[in-house]
Write a protein that holds these residues in place. Structure first.
Motif, PDB file in Angstrom:
ATOM      1  N   THR A 282      50.436  10.618 -19.644  1.00  0.00           N
ATOM      2  CA  THR A 282      51.630  10.910 -18.842  1.00  0.00           C
ATOM      3  C   THR A 282      52.679   9.831 -19.041  1.00  0.00           C
ATOM      4  N   VAL A 283      52.231   8.570 -19.112  1.00  0.00           N
ATOM      5  CA  VAL A 283      53.169   7.456 -19.377  1.00  0.00           C
ATOM      6  C   VAL A 283      53.848   7.662 -20.725  1.00  0.00           C
ATOM      7  N   ILE A 284      53.055   8.007 -21.742  1.00  0.00           N
ATOM      8  CA  ILE A 284      53.611   8.224 -23.093  1.00  0.00           C
ATOM      9  C   ILE A 284      54.618   9.373 -23.073  1.00  0.00           C
ATOM     10  N   THR A 285      54.306  10.440 -22.340  1.00  0.00           N
ATOM     11  CA  THR A 285      55.240  11.567 -22.233  1.00  0.00           C
ATOM     12  C   THR A 285      56.529  11.132 -21.563  1.00  0.00           C
ATOM     13  N   HIS A 286      56.415  10.340 -20.466  1.00  0.00           N
ATOM     14  CA  HIS A 286      57.607   9.840 -19.784  1.00  0.00           C
ATOM     15  C   HIS A 286      58.458   8.992 -20.744  1.00  0.00           C
ATOM     16  N   ARG A 287      57.826   8.144 -21.507  1.00  0.00           N
ATOM     17  CA  ARG A 287      58.573   7.266 -22.423  1.00  0.00           C
ATOM     18  C   ARG A 287      59.263   8.078 -23.517  1.00  0.00           C
ATOM     19  N   ARG A 288      58.593   9.121 -23.965  1.00  0.00           N
ATOM     20  CA  ARG A 288      59.209   9.994 -24.971  1.00  0.00           C
ATOM     21  C   ARG A 288      60.442  10.692 -24.386  1.00  0.00           C
ATOM     22  N   ASN A 289      60.338  11.141 -23.145  1.00  0.00           N
ATOM     23  CA  ASN A 289      61.470  11.801 -22.489  1.00  0.00           C
ATOM     24  C   ASN A 289      62.613  10.824 -22.232  1.00  0.00           C
ATOM     25  N   ILE A 290      62.255   9.594 -21.861  1.00  0.00           N
ATOM     26  CA  ILE A 290      63.273   8.558 -21.623  1.00  0.00           C
ATOM     27  C   ILE A 290      64.054   8.292 -22.909  1.00  0.00           C
ATOM     28  N   ALA A 291      63.345   8.150 -24.012  1.00  0.00           N
ATOM     29  CA  ALA A 291      64.005   7.888 -25.306  1.00  0.00           C
ATOM     30  C   ALA A 291      64.917   9.043 -25.685  1.00  0.00           C
ATOM     31  N   ARG A 292      64.457  10.280 -25.415  1.00  0.00           N
ATOM     32  CA  ARG A 292      65.274  11.445 -25.760  1.00  0.00           C
ATOM     33  C   ARG A 292      66.526  11.525 -24.906  1.00  0.00           C
ATOM     34  N   LYS A 293      66.402  11.249 -23.623  1.00  0.00           N
ATOM     35  CA  LYS A 293      67.541  11.361 -22.706  1.00  0.00           C
ATOM     36  C   LYS A 293      68.561  10.239 -22.921  1.00  0.00           C
ATOM     37  N   LEU A 294      68.067   9.027 -23.130  1.00  0.00           N
ATOM     38  CA  LEU A 294      68.973   7.871 -23.217  1.00  0.00           C
ATOM     39  C   LEU A 294      69.309   7.486 -24.656  1.00  0.00           C
ATOM     40  N   GLN A 295      68.530   8.005 -25.622  1.00  0.00           N
ATOM     41  CA  GLN A 295      68.694   7.600 -27.021  1.00  0.00           C
ATOM     42  C   GLN A 295      68.510   6.090 -27.175  1.00  0.00           C
ATOM     43  N   ILE A 296      67.580   5.555 -26.425  1.00  0.00           N
ATOM     44  CA  ILE A 296      67.206   4.142 -26.498  1.00  0.00           C
ATOM     45  C   ILE A 296      65.728   4.099 -26.829  1.00  0.00           C
ATOM     46  N   HIS A 297      65.384   3.364 -27.902  1.00  0.00           N
ATOM     47  CA  HIS A 297      64.013   3.427 -28.401  1.00  0.00           C
ATOM     48  C   HIS A 297      63.315   2.069 -28.420  1.00  0.00           C
ATOM     49  N   SER A 298      63.939   1.041 -27.876  1.00  0.00           N
ATOM     50  CA  SER A 298      63.319  -0.282 -27.896  1.00  0.00           C
ATOM     51  C   SER A 298      63.223  -0.852 -26.488  1.00  0.00           C
ATOM     52  N   ALA A 299      62.263  -1.784 -26.313  1.00  0.00           N
ATOM     53  CA  ALA A 299      62.109  -2.441 -25.012  1.00  0.00           C
ATOM     54  C   ALA A 299      63.350  -3.252 -24.670  1.00  0.00           C
TER      55      ALA A 299
END
Length: 319
Positions: A282-299
């Motif tokens: 679920t965490v990995i899914t959330h992070r994938r969605n966050i990257a898609r929505k914000l177009q930010i892929h790094s910590a």
């Protein structure tokens, strides 16, 4: 012997030429034609749409070896690029063939040593041509991409391969062969002597060309690379700030914001999962969605986003 005079924009162009006829070819490479009357250097440059400061930088360097342009922001890279391109055209299309014709007219083609000299010269000309074509195919397009603000990712000025020393050795061998082989016929002897004089002059021209590349052009490109990287960082931060507006915040669920906070605090996926009582998947899914929505892929990007949008306090972030 060096002139030791530093020419300025207010000097008459005709005075510069009269004192230093060796810079005549540089005028053509800058796109300045003869017939400039009594105009000053600045007036002549402006009339021909040439950056005066960059023109004088090259001219004063050629005359007196003066250079202090490593971090000089006034140097115009487009002007230098035009100068180097035109210099290549002059040398490849005119000067190399011209000397070849002089050699042919000065040597007895029935003599084996004469044919050897021609062959050595052809090998030298081939090396010069390969080196300059390399620059035209690889270096110059890269510089043009920098000027446009869209640098090629697979190249930088540090990878600029130079072969000047190798070609210098080949030309020295050609000259030595000619000097040792001056024919007894006075007419051919005069022709060959004149050709040798032209070869020496062009050797000096090529040396100066390489020095302009190494000591003015390369530092200017390094400065442009640094500026481009700084602009990229600024654009990325600005983009993050823009994307971190209310609209984007509202796109995120509460759980996704919690995941971002965990990432910013340095937690691994398992730690975030345990802290939020959810599964790692679920965490990995959330992070994938966050990257898609914000177009930010790094910590690091998420950290900036979280600070800008008030998800965390900057004092609590370990930078």
């Amino acid at each position: 012997m060096k002139n030791l005079k530093m020419y300025e924009p207010t000097d008459k162009m005709i005075s510069l030429i009269k004192d230093n006829y060796s810079v005549l070819q540089a005028l053509g490479s800058f796109g300045i034609n003869l017939g400039f009357g009594d105009r000053t250097v600045q007036e002549t440059c402006e009339f021909n749409h040439v950056d005066t400061y960059t023109f004088l930088a090259v001219i004063n360097f050629s005359i007196n070896d003066f250079t202090s342009y490593e971090d000089d922001e006034q140097i115009s890279v487009p002007t230098l690029l035009h100068y180097l391109k035109a210099s290549h055209a002059y040398y490849l299309d005119f000067q190399l063939p011209f000397i070849r014709r002089e050699l042919e007219e000065s040597l007895d083609k029935n003599d084996q040593l004469a044919n050897l000299i021609l062959r050595l010269y052809d090998e030298y000309a081939g090396e010069i041509r390969r080196h300059m074509k390399y620059e035209e195919k690889t270096l110059f397009p890269y510089v043009e991409s920098l000027i446009e603000g869209k640098p090629m990712n697979d190249y930088n000025i540090e990878t600029f391969s130079k072969h000047h020393e190798q070609t210098d050795k080949m030309l020295r061998e050609v000259k030595l062969m000619i000097i040792k082989y001056l024919p007894t016929d006075s007419h051919l002897n005069n022709k060959l002597t004149a050709t040798l004089y032209d070869i020496y002059n062009n050797e000096e021209w090529l040396r100066q060309h390489a020095e302009v590349e190494d000591r003015i052009f390369a530092p200017a490109i390094q400065r442009l690379e640094r500026e481009t990287k700084q602009q990229d960082v600024s654009r990325n931060i600005s983009s993050m700030v823009f994307k971190g507006g209310t609209d984007n915040i509202e796109l995120l669920s509460d759980r996704e914001r919690d995941v971002i906070i965990g990432v910013v605090q340095g937690m691994q996926n398992k730690e975030i999962a345990d802290n939020l009582c959810i599964s790692i998947n679920t965490v990995i899914t959330h992070r994938r969605n966050i990257a898609r929505k914000l177009q930010i892929h790094s910590a690091a990007g998420l950290t900036i986003y979280a600070i800008v949008n008030g998800l965390v306090d900057i004092s609590s972030v370990k930078l």
